[in-house]
Design a protein around this motif. Structure first.
Motif, short mmCIF file in Angstrom:
data_model
loop_
_atom_site.label_atom_id
_atom_site.label_comp_id
_atom_site.label_asym_id
_atom_site.label_seq_id
_atom_site.Cartn_x
_atom_site.Cartn_y
_atom_site.Cartn_z
N ALA A 57 5.17 -2.08 24.64
CA ALA A 57 4.32 -2.55 25.09
C ALA A 57 5.11 -3.82 25.75
O ALA A 57 4.78 -4.06 26.77
CB ALA A 57 2.94 -3.39 24.19
N PHE A 58 6.22 -4.62 25.30
CA PHE A 58 6.95 -5.27 25.56
C PHE A 58 7.54 -4.99 26.60
O PHE A 58 8.24 -5.14 27.78
CB PHE A 58 7.82 -5.84 24.40
N ARG B 199 5.37 -10.32 21.98
CA ARG B 199 3.96 -10.05 21.46
C ARG B 199 4.50 -10.21 20.01
O ARG B 199 4.97 -10.72 19.78
CB ARG B 199 4.55 -8.43 21.37
N VAL B 200 3.17 -10.27 19.43
CA VAL B 200 3.08 -11.51 17.79
C VAL B 200 2.56 -10.37 16.85
O VAL B 200 1.48 -10.01 17.63
CB VAL B 200 2.73 -12.75 17.37
N MET B 201 3.05 -10.67 15.87
CA MET B 201 2.31 -9.77 14.08
C MET B 201 2.47 -11.34 13.24
O MET B 201 3.45 -12.05 12.85
CB MET B 201 2.98 -8.75 13.78
N ALA C 173 -4.17 -5.08 20.34
CA ALA C 173 -3.54 -5.06 19.03
C ALA C 173 -1.82 -5.53 19.62
O ALA C 173 -0.92 -5.83 19.06
CB ALA C 173 -3.55 -4.12 17.91
N GLU C 174 -1.67 -4.95 21.05
CA GLU C 174 -0.08 -4.95 21.53
C GLU C 174 0.14 -6.47 21.67
O GLU C 174 1.22 -6.52 21.84
CB GLU C 174 -0.30 -3.96 22.47
N GLU C 175 -0.60 -6.94 21.29
CA GLU C 175 -0.38 -8.58 22.18
C GLU C 175 -0.74 -9.63 21.05
O GLU C 175 0.77 -10.22 21.11
CB GLU C 175 -1.79 -8.91 22.77
N LEU C 176 -1.68 -9.10 20.32
CA LEU C 176 -1.40 -10.37 18.98
C LEU C 176 -2.15 -9.32 18.06
O LEU C 176 -3.00 -9.32 17.82
CB LEU C 176 -1.93 -11.78 18.99
N CYS C 177 -1.43 -9.14 16.85
CA CYS C 177 -2.32 -8.17 15.66
C CYS C 177 -2.17 -9.53 14.66
O CYS C 177 -1.22 -10.01 14.15
CB CYS C 177 -2.53 -7.06 15.83
N GLY D 283 11.28 -10.81 22.33
CA GLY D 283 10.38 -9.30 22.38
C GLY D 283 9.03 -10.24 21.45
O GLY D 283 8.05 -9.85 22.24
N VAL D 284 9.32 -9.13 20.10
CA VAL D 284 8.49 -8.91 18.99
C VAL D 284 8.22 -9.75 17.61
O VAL D 284 9.42 -9.49 17.35
CB VAL D 284 8.29 -7.46 18.79
#
Length: 465
Positions: free
Chosen positions: A17-18, A138-140, A164-168, A110-111
């Motif tokens: 996604a990023f 993007r954030v996990m 979920a591809e933005e923030l999960c 990125g992530v």
């Protein structure tokens, strides 16, 4: 619980996604921040209930003040200043390279991975997420397994307000945290103990993953000879017994000139009585969750008793339904430096008070130990303040109060040495989660060709000049 395979799949989905949107627009970033703010604002009652359930009892005002309001304030601050933060910054060009131009271009990494602790389960998971989202990442998030109700609520609400591809939010225990720290994040932020922080750093090092560590430590409070004891006691009592001392920047111990120690103890007793009229039984006083944490704290206090320390309990121990316990505010007077109480971060409601010769001796005591996450000094004297700032090191400094530097969104929050590495919050957080990329634009007509080989003698003379 999220297993290693699911973590990898979620990480890869965010990575894709990023790659499809490597530089989100100002409008997109503001929208993500707005959704995070809406999530916290609409569900603040549920959030407070979940945290209280995990703690056994958490004062509702503390959850609203220290968990929810801080995130909302950070969201507002980031949305207000985001346009300026995103703007490329011009850089000066040496005369030899003019009319070329240079700038610093701030680009999303990125992530970003976030591993959060249990003491402020909402705040310390989402405050860094505000900065990471503002920077376009993007954030996990891996919240603490020790606050299951809060973590499950966070995961459920995140899925409602974000793709979920933005923030999960991924759930699980220590094994999940280890698997997460082994992923090839573009940045990983961990908040917790120094022991676990070292493990996270070792795991991240295998992938050369950049990390930010927020680790706490033994935060001192120094009472200057000119300080108003009643006011200092009130502000130290607030900072120490908010969340029953389970705050990484809570005053860990107090240093005061010995002749005034007794008067300060009485001032603290009065402040605690005003704050918590029924002692630990007061509704505004928070429980200490987890039998392991309580056993550690009680062993510390028992050791101080056994070694002959004067221990002053400012209330009674309170057992709550469901097994939760409130441990009362307790003072330990002049403990020996070898006690566990003085060697480890307390992270609970015990407060050692040490009588020292003078203000300089207090500074010497601070400098003899590891560098703390925060340092509090109560004095109106300009020279003493200068001495604090120039002769000590800490992540933050507060004069004549405690904790509140962390509520200023424009100030970076972070540690130094054993209290952590790196800082976030506000623009510092935006920069933490951005690549500050050097850009040079060469002009069509330029004299730099004169620097090409073969090198002439006049050029050497010019370079020497």
């Amino acid at each position: 619980m999220t297993d290693a395979r699911e973590l990898q799949e979620q990480f890869e989905a965010q990575r894709r996604a990023f790659a499809a949107e490597p530089f989100p627009s100002l409008a997109t970033r503001r929208d993500r921040l707005a959704r995070l703010g809406t999530l916290c604002r609409r569900h603040r009652d549920e959030i407070a209930r979940a945290i209280s359930q995990d703690f056994g009892h958490r004062a509702e005002a503390e959850s609203r003040l220290a968990e929810i309001a801080t995130v909302l304030q950070a969201v507002r601050h980031a949305r207000r200043h985001l346009r300026r933060w995103m703007r490329p910054r011009r850089a000066a060009v040496p005369w030899r390279l003019k009319p070329g131009r240079a700038r610093v271009h701030r680009q999303p990494l990125g992530v970003v991975g976030i591993i959060a602790p249990a003491n402020y389960p909402w705040n310390l998971a989402l405050l860094p997420a505000v900065d990471a989202l503002a920077a376009g990442n993007r954030v996990m998030i891996k919240p603490s397994e020790h606050t299951p109700a809060t973590s499950e609520l966070m995961a459920r609400l995140a899925a409602r307000y974000f793709s979920a591809e933005e923030l999960c939010v991924v759930l699980g225990g220590a094994e999940t945290a280890r698997d997460l720290s082994a992923l090839t994040f573009d940045h990983l932020l961990f908040t917790g103990s120094a022991r676990v922080g070292r493990e996270v750093a070792r795991s991240a090092a295998a992938n050369l993953t950049p990390i930010t560590l927020e680790l706490g430590g033994k935060t001192p409070a120094i009472i200057g000879p000119d300080a108003d004891l009643a006011k200092a006691a009130e502000r130290i009592a607030f900072g120490k017994w908010l969340n029953a001392g389970q705050t990484c920047i809570a005053p860990d111990h107090v240093l005061i000139d010995a002749p005034r120690l007794t008067a300060f103890v009485e001032a603290l007793r009065a402040a605690v009585s005003d704050f918590y009229p029924r002692g630990a039984a007061s509704d505004d006083y928070t429980a200490v969750p987890g039998s392991r944490q309580r056993a550690r704290l009680e062993a510390m206090l028992e050791e101080a008793h056994d070694r002959g320390c004067r221990v002053i309990a400012l209330g009674e121990r309170v057992e709550l339904p469901g097994g939760a316990v409130k441990l009362p505010p307790t003072l330990v007077i002049d403990p020996n430096a070898g006690l566990t109480l003085m060697q480890e971060e307390i992270f609970g409601p015990w407060l050692p008070i040490l009588g020292v010769r003078d203000f300089e001796a207090a500074l010497d005591h601070v400098n003899a130990g590891p560098r703390p996450l925060a340092l509090y000094a109560f004095t109106d004297d300009a020279e003493r303040r200068r001495r604090v700032l120039e002769t000590t090191h800490s992540g933050g400094v507060v004069f004549n109060d405690t904790l509140w530097h962390n509520a200023v969104p424009a100030l970076p929050f972070g540690g130094v040495g054993e209290s952590g590495m790196g800082a976030y919050q506000g623009e510092a957080g935006f920069r933490r989660f951005s690549l500050e990329r050097s850009v040079f634009l060469q002009a069509r007509h330029t004299a730099v060709g004169l620097l090409n080989p073969p090198y002439r003698r006049w050029l050497l003379r010019l370079l020497g000049f």
